[in-house]
Design an enzyme around this catalytic site. Structure first.
Site, short mmCIF file in Angstrom:
data_model
loop_
_atom_site.label_atom_id
_atom_site.label_comp_id
_atom_site.label_asym_id
_atom_site.label_seq_id
_atom_site.Cartn_x
_atom_site.Cartn_y
_atom_site.Cartn_z
N LYS A 1 22.12 63.58 41.69
CA LYS A 1 21.67 62.71 42.78
C LYS A 1 21.52 61.26 42.31
O LYS A 1 21.60 60.34 43.11
CB LYS A 1 20.34 63.20 43.35
CG LYS A 1 20.46 64.47 44.18
CD LYS A 1 19.18 64.79 44.92
CE LYS A 1 18.08 65.22 44.00
NZ LYS A 1 16.87 65.66 44.73
N ARG A 2 21.31 61.06 41.02
CA ARG A 2 21.18 59.70 40.49
C ARG A 2 22.52 58.97 40.46
O ARG A 2 22.57 57.75 40.57
CB ARG A 2 20.60 59.73 39.07
CG ARG A 2 19.14 60.16 39.02
CD ARG A 2 18.56 59.93 37.63
NE ARG A 2 19.28 60.69 36.62
CZ ARG A 2 18.99 61.95 36.29
NH1 ARG A 2 18.00 62.58 36.90
NH2 ARG A 2 19.67 62.58 35.36
#
Length: 515
Positions: A266-267
């Site tokens: 998700k980063r």
């Protein structure tokens, strides 16, 4: 079984021959991996006539985010991956949030302590950090050195690095069995773990204890999770054994990967967020179809050709653990885009129009409460664009010209740039030809309606292609720009039919006035 054995409902008393679960942590936007795991859990549960549970594992209070749980509910329901038991629907094993089950775990910890399978550890965080640093300096395996094992609180207090509030560690024997059977991968071996913390100083269980206790008490028969948990499975099997419990079957799914084989994060990857797919206009059934294809072979037709388009029901019906590919699949967005387009084209027209509506409202094309006339027009326009888009978000630009005033059409720069010197003459000839074409309100009473795409096309071809000798590309380009303000638009003649004669002529005149 010892007198310390906690009470737990026998699996036979719970509904469903098989029971599977997904257990996300509410620490941020839901990860696409949650949907991926849910799909395979749910497919097997439905095939077997079993039950699918949603459990919220919220013991990590440092990363807890209050709105994350609702996002999990909303996105999984959007995908149609619904659960039989969970925090919001209840069930025989409630509560389904770990933070509400804290009294459940303590008896299991006490049992392990009483039987000598766990011990108290008073080591401070500073002492543990120094220990790991020294192990790394000496290039030794990192892990707890058992300083507290066999010591009383008083004995340990006399040594450096003492913390007033202890944790509880599982005693992992040196000869622990490191092999287990996996439904996807067969016989597996994992590295020996060190003495893991199972109860933290704040009274919350760690994942390793909580997952074993919860899966047992909820009667989970099959634990399906990502391959990153392979190394943890021996310690979970050991916990089951130490507690005298029957372990479930295990299946470790391959991780979703980028083209460079790195794990989707998700980063780094916006598409790792489940909400991203809603925002970008993907159909939920297309995403479910795509996730199924990532780790499972497509069906084949009678001629042996792959059938990559399928519904969840079709996927569940033919599901077989032995066919799951253990190799980490590449998350190919181009493949998803293609598949999304296929699913869009498979929708009934009314369904397609209703799917567009939230995006048109979001983008300001339509208001929150469109009129019946606006909705009727939307279905006509939807028919023109259904084969032309791969994402629902692409619809707003194509639909917007049908909902603006005739004198408010904004001509895009790239559309104006393609206008040639003869554009004015082209618009004049087109306006004259269309003015002579009666619409549904013109002509003798009872006359057949003539403001139709076929009639519009015939009149314009006669006037521009035959009359002015223009190639269709140059003949109709200025008309497209006048009607839509865009270089690329829905089919021109059908657009003119939907707009009607008056609006069409007004838009031609408006562009002509700027030349």
């Amino acid at each position: 079984m010892s007198e310390h054995t906690p009470a737990a409902p026998p699996a036979g008393d719970l509904p469903g021959p098989v029971r599977l679960r997904v257990a996300p942590s509410p620490t941020g936007d839901p990860h696409v991996g949650t949907a991926y795991m849910s799909l395979f859990n749910l497919a097997f549960a439905r095939q077997q006539g079993g039950r699918f549970l949603l459990r919220i594992e919220d013991t990590d209070r440092t990363r807890f985010r209050e709105d994350s749980e609702q996002q999990v509910f909303d996105t999984l329901r959007w995908l149609g991956l619904t659960w039989d038991e969970g925090p919001d629907v209840g069930g025989p094993c409630a509560p389904y949030r770990q933070s509400e089950r804290l009294t459940t775990y303590r008896p299991y910890v006490d049992r392990l302590l009483a039987d000598g399978h766990a011990y108290l550890c008073w080591c401070s965080t500073e002492r543990l950090a120094a220990m790991r640093e020294e192990q790394q300096r000496l290039k030794q395996p990192t892990g707890y050195d058992r300083l507290c094992l066999g010591k009383s609180e008083e004995e340990r207090r006399a040594l450096p690095g003492f913390s007033e509030t202890p944790v509880v560690r599982l005693l992992v024997p040196d000869d622990v069995e490191l092999e287990f059977d996996d439904l996807i991968r067969g016989r597996m071996t994992a590295p020996r773990p060190d003495d893991q913390v199972i109860l933290k100083a704040d009274g919350f269980p760690t994942y390793h204890l909580a997952v074993v206790v919860d899966d047992h008490e909820m009667g989970i028969t099959h634990v399906v999770r990502g391959e990153e948990w392979v190394s943890s499975t021996p310690k979970h099997v050991l916990l089951y054994r130490r507690l005298g419990l029957e372990p479930p079957r295990f299946a470790h799914m391959p991780l979703l990967r980028n083209e460079n084989k790195s794990k989707i994060s998700k980063r780094k990857n916006p598409e790792a967020r489940l909400t991203w797919f809603q925002e970008e206009g993907y159909l939920p059934e297309a995403l479910v179809n795509f996730l199924g294809l990532l780790a499972y072979p497509p069906a084949q037709d009678a001629e042996g050709n792959d059938v990559e388009f399928f519904t969840f029901e079709e996927f569940a019906q033919r599901f077989d653990w032995s066919l799951v590919n253990p190799v980490g699949p590449i998350f190919d967005l181009k493949k998803l885009d293609w598949l999304n387009g296929v699913h869009i084209r498979s929708l009934a027209l009314g369904d397609f129009a209703s799917r567009l509506l939230p995006y048109l409202v979001r983008d300001g094309v339509l208001g929150e409460n469109p009129s019946l006339a606006e909705l009727a027009r939307l279905e006509l326009v939807a028919e023109l664009i259904q084969t032309r888009i791969a994402h629902l978000t692409e619809a707003s630009a194509l639909v917007a010209p049908f909902y603006v005033a005739d004198d408010a059409v904004v001509v895009a720069d790239d559309a104006r740039a393609q206008l040639k010197d003869d554009a004015a003459a082209t618009l004049d000839a087109a306006s004259a030809a269309l003015a002579d074409l009666p619409d549904e309100r013109g002509g003798p009473l009872g006359a057949e309606r003539t403001w139709r795409a076929e009639a519009i096309e015939a009149a314009l071809r006669s006037a521009l292609v035959e009359g002015l000798g223009l190639k269709p590309k140059f003949a109709f380009g200025p008309l497209r720009t006048a009607v839509s303000g865009q270089r690329v638009s829905p089919p021109l003649f059908e657009s003119m039919e939907i707009l009607g004669k008056d609006s069409t002529l007004a838009r031609l005149a408006a562009l002509r006035a700027t030349l």
